[in-house]
Design an enzyme around this catalytic site. Structure first.
Site, PDB file in Angstrom:
ATOM      1  N   ARG A 150       0.840  -1.187   0.000  1.00  0.00           N
ATOM      2  CA  ARG A 150       0.000   0.000   0.000  1.00  0.00           C
ATOM      3  C   ARG A 150       0.884   1.249   0.000  1.00  0.00           C
ATOM      4  NH1 ARG A 150      -1.926  -3.647   3.852  1.00  0.00           N
ATOM      5  NH2 ARG A 150      -4.025  -4.462   3.454  1.00  0.00           N
ATOM      6  N   LYS A 174      -1.411  -2.788   8.131  1.00  0.00           N
ATOM      7  CA  LYS A 174      -2.532  -2.360   8.971  1.00  0.00           C
ATOM      8  C   LYS A 174      -2.494  -3.089  10.312  1.00  0.00           C
ATOM      9  CE  LYS A 174      -5.824  -1.041   5.349  1.00  0.00           C
ATOM     10  NZ  LYS A 174      -7.167  -1.289   4.794  1.00  0.00           N
ATOM     11  N   HIS A 246      -3.399   2.950  -5.789  1.00  0.00           N
ATOM     12  CA  HIS A 246      -3.697   1.530  -5.635  1.00  0.00           C
ATOM     13  C   HIS A 246      -3.613   0.757  -6.961  1.00  0.00           C
ATOM     14  CE1 HIS A 246      -4.354   0.726  -1.529  1.00  0.00           C
ATOM     15  NE2 HIS A 246      -5.309  -0.146  -1.673  1.00  0.00           N
ATOM     16  N   ARG A 249      -0.781  -1.587  -7.009  1.00  0.00           N
ATOM     17  CA  ARG A 249      -1.080  -2.727  -6.126  1.00  0.00           C
ATOM     18  C   ARG A 249      -2.009  -3.706  -6.847  1.00  0.00           C
ATOM     19  NH1 ARG A 249      -1.310  -4.347  -0.683  1.00  0.00           N
ATOM     20  NH2 ARG A 249      -3.340  -4.930   0.149  1.00  0.00           N
ATOM     21  N   HIS A 272      -3.580  -9.160   3.058  1.00  0.00           N
ATOM     22  CA  HIS A 272      -5.022  -9.243   3.279  1.00  0.00           C
ATOM     23  C   HIS A 272      -5.332 -10.164   4.450  1.00  0.00           C
ATOM     24  CE1 HIS A 272      -6.240  -8.011  -1.091  1.00  0.00           C
ATOM     25  NE2 HIS A 272      -6.065  -6.968  -0.304  1.00  0.00           N
ATOM     26  N   TYR A 281      -9.534 -10.326  -7.419  1.00  0.00           N
ATOM     27  CA  TYR A 281      -8.571 -10.290  -8.519  1.00  0.00           C
ATOM     28  C   TYR A 281      -8.731 -11.452  -9.487  1.00  0.00           C
ATOM     29  CZ  TYR A 281      -6.363  -6.600  -5.853  1.00  0.00           C
ATOM     30  OH  TYR A 281      -6.128  -5.432  -5.174  1.00  0.00           O
TER      31      TYR A 281
END
Length: 300
Positions: A150, A174, A246, A249, A272, A281
């Site tokens: 990210r 995150k 993004h 990414r 993720h 995806y």
């Protein structure tokens, strides 16, 4: 308004910081949404958080729609307030959660945008590696595409996070979750060249730091700065349209899956928490393969 209301938000913020370990960026969104609801309470002469009922919630949602908020924004506000009241119920500060019955609007499922390989090549070729900033920008683009990290994660990369011998980078994701991501020879060469040349020129004696990517004043790049750099490169290349950070990414994930990588590996690389976040995806990859088939098969 009752001071108890503001105190409840302070306690909730401490809970998000200490127990949930959320980033400051995420916490600011919670605070904004909750403070906005407090303003609504003042307008409706609701003095206490325990006085809010489901009817008030419906009036609040009606006002949001009247102000033409996007469904995604409304969904986020409901989620923030639902979590807030869930915490208050747990702490026995209110008896029930008035947002428990509020339905979150269904969001439009948009497929992630990505670059085709020939488009990506044009983007990389737009980098002027003869200049200091060009060297930085080339390293930035190569690393973003090579790792799929990210933009917020990229801004936090420090020199100590890089292992140039093994070509890996330690990424702080995150919730302060860490993961190692490998990168290839193109990114390795671009980063090494930038560190040895451009970065040394960007460093200032007044504000020394060990962040990898620096702006023209020698300070760490911000997500806004990276967005500006990417848009500038789109203008300099022969590509049309706008780019959002993004996209690199998305391109990273799409190209990996299109070339046979398994989904669990891509999930780990992207950081993720849930496989469902990565599965989007596969739809992109199917479209990618179809267009390649139509473009190259003799009897398509």
């Amino acid at each position: 308004m009752d001071p108890y209301v503001n105190n409840s938000l302070k306690m909730f913020v401490e809970y998000l910081q200490i127990e949930k370990n959320y980033s400051q960026y995420t916490i600011e969104h919670y605070q904004y949404d909750i403070n906005e609801f407090f303003m609504f309470m003042s307008e409706q002469a609701i003095g206490k958080i325990d006085d809010v009922n489901y009817s008030d919630v419906r009036i609040y949602l009606t006002k949001l729609y009247e102000r033409q908020f996007a469904r995604k924004s409304v969904a986020r506000k409901i989620s923030s307030l639902r979590s807030f009241y869930k915490f208050l119920v747990r702490e026995k500060m209110v008896k029930e959660n008035p947002f428990a019955l509020a339905s979150i609007p269904k969001l439009e499922k948009k497929l992630p945008e990505f670059f085709y390989e020939e488009e990506l090549e044009k983007l990389f070729n737009a980098c002027e590696t003869e200049t200091i900033l060009g060297q930085r920008n080339k390293a930035l683009l190569e690393l973003l595409y090579a790792t799929g990290m990210r933009v917020s994660e990229c801004c936090q990369i420090r020199l100590k996070d890089l292992d140039m011998y093994l070509s890996t980078v330690l990424v702080h994701g995150k919730g302060n979750k860490q993961r190692y991501i490998p990168f290839g020879s193109y990114a390795h060469d671009a980063i090494a060249f930038y560190i040895e040349n451009g970065r040394n020129s960007l460093l200032t004696k007044e504000a020394p730091n060990d962040y990898l990517f620096l702006n023209a004043r020698g300070k760490p790049l911000t997500p806004r700065g990276i967005r500006y750099i990417l848009n500038k490169h789109i203008d300099q290349s022969s590509l049309n349209g706008k780019i959002h950070p993004h996209m690199l990414r998305h391109t990273f994930a799409t190209h990996l899956l299109a070339n046979g990588a398994d989904m669990r590996t891509v999930q780990e690389l992207l950081g993720h928490a849930f496989l469902s976040s990565t599965q989007v995806y596969t739809h992109v990859t199917n479209d990618y393969l179809r267009k390649s088939y139509l473009a190259h098969h003799p009897r398509a």
